[in-house]
Write a protein that holds these residues in place. Structure first.
Motif, PDB file in Angstrom:
ATOM      1  N   ILE A 184       0.848  -1.201   0.000  1.00  0.00           N
ATOM      2  CA  ILE A 184       0.000   0.000   0.000  1.00  0.00           C
ATOM      3  C   ILE A 184       0.878   1.243   0.000  1.00  0.00           C
ATOM      4  O   ILE A 184       0.669   2.162  -0.800  1.00  0.00           O
ATOM      5  N   LYS A 244      -4.235   6.008   2.420  1.00  0.00           N
ATOM      6  CA  LYS A 244      -5.605   5.590   2.749  1.00  0.00           C
ATOM      7  C   LYS A 244      -6.419   5.337   1.480  1.00  0.00           C
ATOM      8  O   LYS A 244      -7.295   4.473   1.463  1.00  0.00           O
ATOM      9  N   ALA A 264      -5.252   1.955   0.335  1.00  0.00           N
ATOM     10  CA  ALA A 264      -5.758   0.960   1.284  1.00  0.00           C
ATOM     11  C   ALA A 264      -7.235   0.667   1.035  1.00  0.00           C
ATOM     12  O   ALA A 264      -7.664  -0.488   1.096  1.00  0.00           O
ATOM     13  N   LYS A 265      -8.013   1.702   0.736  1.00  0.00           N
ATOM     14  CA  LYS A 265      -9.436   1.504   0.442  1.00  0.00           C
ATOM     15  C   LYS A 265      -9.599   0.635  -0.799  1.00  0.00           C
ATOM     16  O   LYS A 265     -10.406  -0.295  -0.814  1.00  0.00           O
ATOM     17  N   TYR A 272      -7.438  -1.546  -2.041  1.00  0.00           N
ATOM     18  CA  TYR A 272      -6.985  -2.900  -1.715  1.00  0.00           C
ATOM     19  C   TYR A 272      -8.031  -3.632  -0.867  1.00  0.00           C
ATOM     20  O   TYR A 272      -8.279  -4.818  -1.071  1.00  0.00           O
ATOM     21  N   ASN A 273      -8.619  -2.937   0.097  1.00  0.00           N
ATOM     22  CA  ASN A 273      -9.644  -3.572   0.938  1.00  0.00           C
ATOM     23  C   ASN A 273     -10.837  -4.032   0.104  1.00  0.00           C
ATOM     24  O   ASN A 273     -11.361  -5.135   0.314  1.00  0.00           O
ATOM     25  N   LEU A 274     -11.275  -3.207  -0.826  1.00  0.00           N
ATOM     26  CA  LEU A 274     -12.413  -3.577  -1.671  1.00  0.00           C
ATOM     27  C   LEU A 274     -12.035  -4.697  -2.634  1.00  0.00           C
ATOM     28  O   LEU A 274     -12.845  -5.594  -2.897  1.00  0.00           O
ATOM     29  N   GLU A 282      -9.839  -6.974  -2.004  1.00  0.00           N
ATOM     30  CA  GLU A 282      -9.757  -8.190  -1.187  1.00  0.00           C
ATOM     31  C   GLU A 282     -11.163  -8.716  -0.866  1.00  0.00           C
ATOM     32  O   GLU A 282     -11.412  -9.917  -0.928  1.00  0.00           O
ATOM     33  N   ARG A 283     -12.078  -7.815  -0.571  1.00  0.00           N
ATOM     34  CA  ARG A 283     -13.463  -8.209  -0.315  1.00  0.00           C
ATOM     35  C   ARG A 283     -14.049  -8.954  -1.507  1.00  0.00           C
ATOM     36  O   ARG A 283     -14.783  -9.926  -1.345  1.00  0.00           O
ATOM     37  N   GLN A 315      -5.421 -11.001  -2.393  1.00  0.00           N
ATOM     38  CA  GLN A 315      -5.410 -11.525  -1.036  1.00  0.00           C
ATOM     39  C   GLN A 315      -4.143 -11.052  -0.332  1.00  0.00           C
ATOM     40  O   GLN A 315      -3.048 -11.097  -0.889  1.00  0.00           O
ATOM     41  N   ALA A 316      -4.353 -10.543   0.872  1.00  0.00           N
ATOM     42  CA  ALA A 316      -3.239 -10.079   1.690  1.00  0.00           C
ATOM     43  C   ALA A 316      -2.725 -11.256   2.500  1.00  0.00           C
ATOM     44  O   ALA A 316      -3.511 -12.017   3.066  1.00  0.00           O
ATOM     45  N   THR A 318       0.883  -8.704  -0.678  1.00  0.00           N
ATOM     46  CA  THR A 318      -0.441  -8.780  -1.285  1.00  0.00           C
ATOM     47  C   THR A 318      -0.289  -9.398  -2.666  1.00  0.00           C
ATOM     48  O   THR A 318       0.582  -9.000  -3.439  1.00  0.00           O
TER      49      THR A 318
END
Length: 126
Positions: free
Chosen positions: A39, A51, A54-55, A57-59, A61-62, A67-68, A74
């Motif tokens: 990130i 940030k 990160a947002k 990457y989070n989405l 991954e969801r 996958q982290a 990642t």
């Protein structure tokens, strides 16, 4: 794979990152198991706030695109290509339209729907 951000575009920056990673996976430019930059590294490369990355990457991954693996990094998810065509926003919009149509047929007003939606969102326990 190179990510290019257009700050003048109306699409949010995190959404541009998501779309470009999904396009690269779909086109087999990046393959399952390939590593992505951290990130912090991607934020530095793109001159963005971490940030924002990160947002994205989070989405991703969801949605099982990446996958982290903790301190190891990642990576592209093994089943990423199958998930690239899924558009969660389109699915949510379709489901909401179905519910609103049902409510309207039952005589519920727009105002009542908005109030109920706001109440549900504000009282969620998740």
């Amino acid at each position: 794979m190179e990510i290019v951000i257009d700050i003048d575009e109306s699409t949010p920056l995190f959404a541009q990152i998501i779309e470009q990673i999904k396009q690269a996976v779909a086109a087999s430019e990046i393959k399952p198991g390939d590593a992505l930059p951290s990130i912090r590294q991607l934020a530095n490369d793109l001159n963005l706030n971490s940030k924002t990355v990160a947002k994205a990457y989070n989405l991703l991954e969801r949605d099982n695109i990446i996958q982290a693996k903790g301190y190891r990094g990642t990576f592209i998810h093994p089943e990423a290509k199958q998930h690239c065509s899924v558009d969660i926003n389109e699915w949510v919009t379709t489901k909401l339209n179905e519910l609103i149509t049902l409510f309207k047929k039952s005589g519920v007003t727009d105002s009542e729907i908005r109030i109920a939606f706001g109440n549900v969102m504000n009282n969620r326990k998740i």
